[in-house]
Scaffold this active site. Structure first.
Site, short mmCIF file in Angstrom:
data_model
loop_
_atom_site.label_atom_id
_atom_site.label_comp_id
_atom_site.label_asym_id
_atom_site.label_seq_id
_atom_site.Cartn_x
_atom_site.Cartn_y
_atom_site.Cartn_z
N ASP A 255 0.72 -1.24 -0.14
CA ASP A 255 -0.04 -0.52 -0.30
C ASP A 255 0.68 1.40 0.20
O ASP A 255 2.01 1.51 1.00
CB ASP A 255 -0.75 0.01 1.31
CG ASP A 255 -1.68 1.47 1.31
OD1 ASP A 255 -2.08 1.63 -0.49
OD2 ASP A 255 -2.76 1.63 2.25
N ASP B 109 -2.66 2.41 -6.36
CA ASP B 109 -2.11 2.41 -5.76
C ASP B 109 -1.74 1.23 -3.62
O ASP B 109 -0.88 1.40 -3.28
CB ASP B 109 -1.79 3.64 -4.20
CG ASP B 109 -2.94 4.18 -3.65
OD1 ASP B 109 -3.91 3.27 -4.12
OD2 ASP B 109 -3.12 4.99 -3.13
N GLU B 110 -2.20 -0.01 -4.81
CA GLU B 110 -2.37 -1.03 -3.62
C GLU B 110 -2.61 -2.00 -4.18
O GLU B 110 -3.44 -2.15 -5.10
CB GLU B 110 -3.50 -0.95 -2.76
CG GLU B 110 -4.24 -1.80 -1.75
CD GLU B 110 -5.42 -1.41 -1.15
OE1 GLU B 110 -5.52 -1.90 0.38
OE2 GLU B 110 -5.77 0.01 -1.54
#
Length: 356
Positions: free
Chosen positions: A10, A105-106
């Site tokens: 993350d 983003d993860e």
């Protein structure tokens, strides 16, 4: 069969961190990325400095201004975030094909096949974080464990720029000492309901029977029972295809006030639009779902000629659908907004402000 090794990566305050990287004057400042306070914009990401003032994602930007009047408010630059995300995802895929992106983003990575006695999963996670930083100058946090639930939990334990491993040696102590609100998937309403049942920690949750949890939370009770024991058999799904994106809110008490409910629908429309933006999707159907105080589920859907992606478009349709659904005499306990029939969004001449 060897024990699974899952990494959840993350990025740290992703949008704000990109802005701080590209404008060094923002380093160490309370940076808030989001829509304008003059409209009904909401915060997309807040730096850790801004979070110290109580600012958080999905908060109305006007409220953020009251909490942090001297913050640095930045209009989002979606293309910059998308460029960074592509580099990050390529790094993930250079290690394993079994990557399940959750947003820009993860992601989850299954690295079971890479682990050797001389190459533990924690070292692979360190290499991935190093490669991300070298390619983007952005920090990330990672969690390593033997299932997805624990890997995600671990990734949030030492943010920012942290690495946490949960294994059979420490899983019990970590889960038993965890505040119930820190369990992934436990929101405000669920937390309040658990407190009413004297469930405050993972230990309290562990002490509940599966039957009691199902009685209290319906089907979710089975999942909560397993989470308290660190059990999650869900695989990492590299070909995950989303058919819809939606957000629901369960109220702490049954609600019958249209103004309050419509405010919640606006917040859900914002959240759904933000998730669409992260997934680079738009959709041609909008659905509103309500659950009455008698647990009766009702829904209305509208099919559209042109796809929608902005919170305003979603809300306007959701408003109409709710108006058709509502019964003034019937309190409701849950409302949800979903956009379906997804397709790739077109981003020419657009910024992420359209989605916030």
């Amino acid at each position: 069969m060897s024990e699974r090794r899952i990494i959840h990566v993350d990025m740290d305050y992703f949008f704000a961190q990109v802005e701080m990287r590209d404008n060094p004057k923002l380093k160490g400042k309370p940076v808030i990325v989001g829509g304008k306070a003059s409209g009904r914009g909401v915060v997309s990401t807040a730096s850790y400095e801004a979070r110290q003032y109580g600012v958080h994602s999905a908060m109305p930007t006007a409220q953020a201004h009251k909490l942090c009047p001297n913050g640095y408010y930045v209009t989002p630059r979606f293309e910059a975030y998308k460029t960074a995300s592509e580099k990050i995802m390529n790094i993930f895929k250079s290690y394993t094909e079994v990557v399940e992106p959750l947003s820009l983003d993860e992601a989850y990575l299954d690295i079971t096949h890479l682990v050797r006695p001389d190459l533990p999963a924690s070292r692979i996670a360190q290499y991935i974080r190093r490669d991300i930083y070298e390619a983007t100058m952005l920090t990330s946090s990672a969690g390593v464990s033997y299932n997805k639930f624990l890997a995600k939990l671990a990734s949030g334990m030492n943010k920012p720029n942290g690495l946490t491993v949960i294994d059979y040696r420490n899983v019990h102590d970590i889960l038993m000492g965890l505040d119930i609100g820190d369990f992934p998937g436990v929101g405000k309403a669920s937390k309040q309901k658990m407190h009413q049942e004297a469930i405050y920690t993972g230990q309290d949750l562990y002490n509940q029977s599966e039957r009691d949890l199902i009685r209290l939370f319906g089907k979710r009770g089975h999942g909560l029972y397993n989470k308290a024991r660190g059990i999650d058999h869900n695989p990492v799904k590299p070909t995950r295809i989303r058919k819809s994106v939606g957000t629901e809110r369960t109220f702490a008490t049954d609600m019958n006030d249209d103004e309050e409910i419509l405010q919640k629908i606006w917040e859900l429309s914002n959240k759904t639009a933000e998730r669409l933006a992260k997934l680079q999707k738009s959709g041609k159907t909008v659905t509103v779902k309500i659950k009455t105080f008698k647990f009766e589920s009702l829904s209305k859907q509208r099919s559209l000629r042109d796809p929608v992606r902005s919170e305003t478009d979603i809300y306007n349709i959701a408003y109409d659908l709710y108006t058709e659904l509502k019964n003034p005499e019937t309190p409701i306990r849950l409302v949800g907004v979903t956009v379906g029939n997804l397709e790739k969004a077109t981003y020419e001449n657009m910024t992420i402000y359209d989605y916030i």
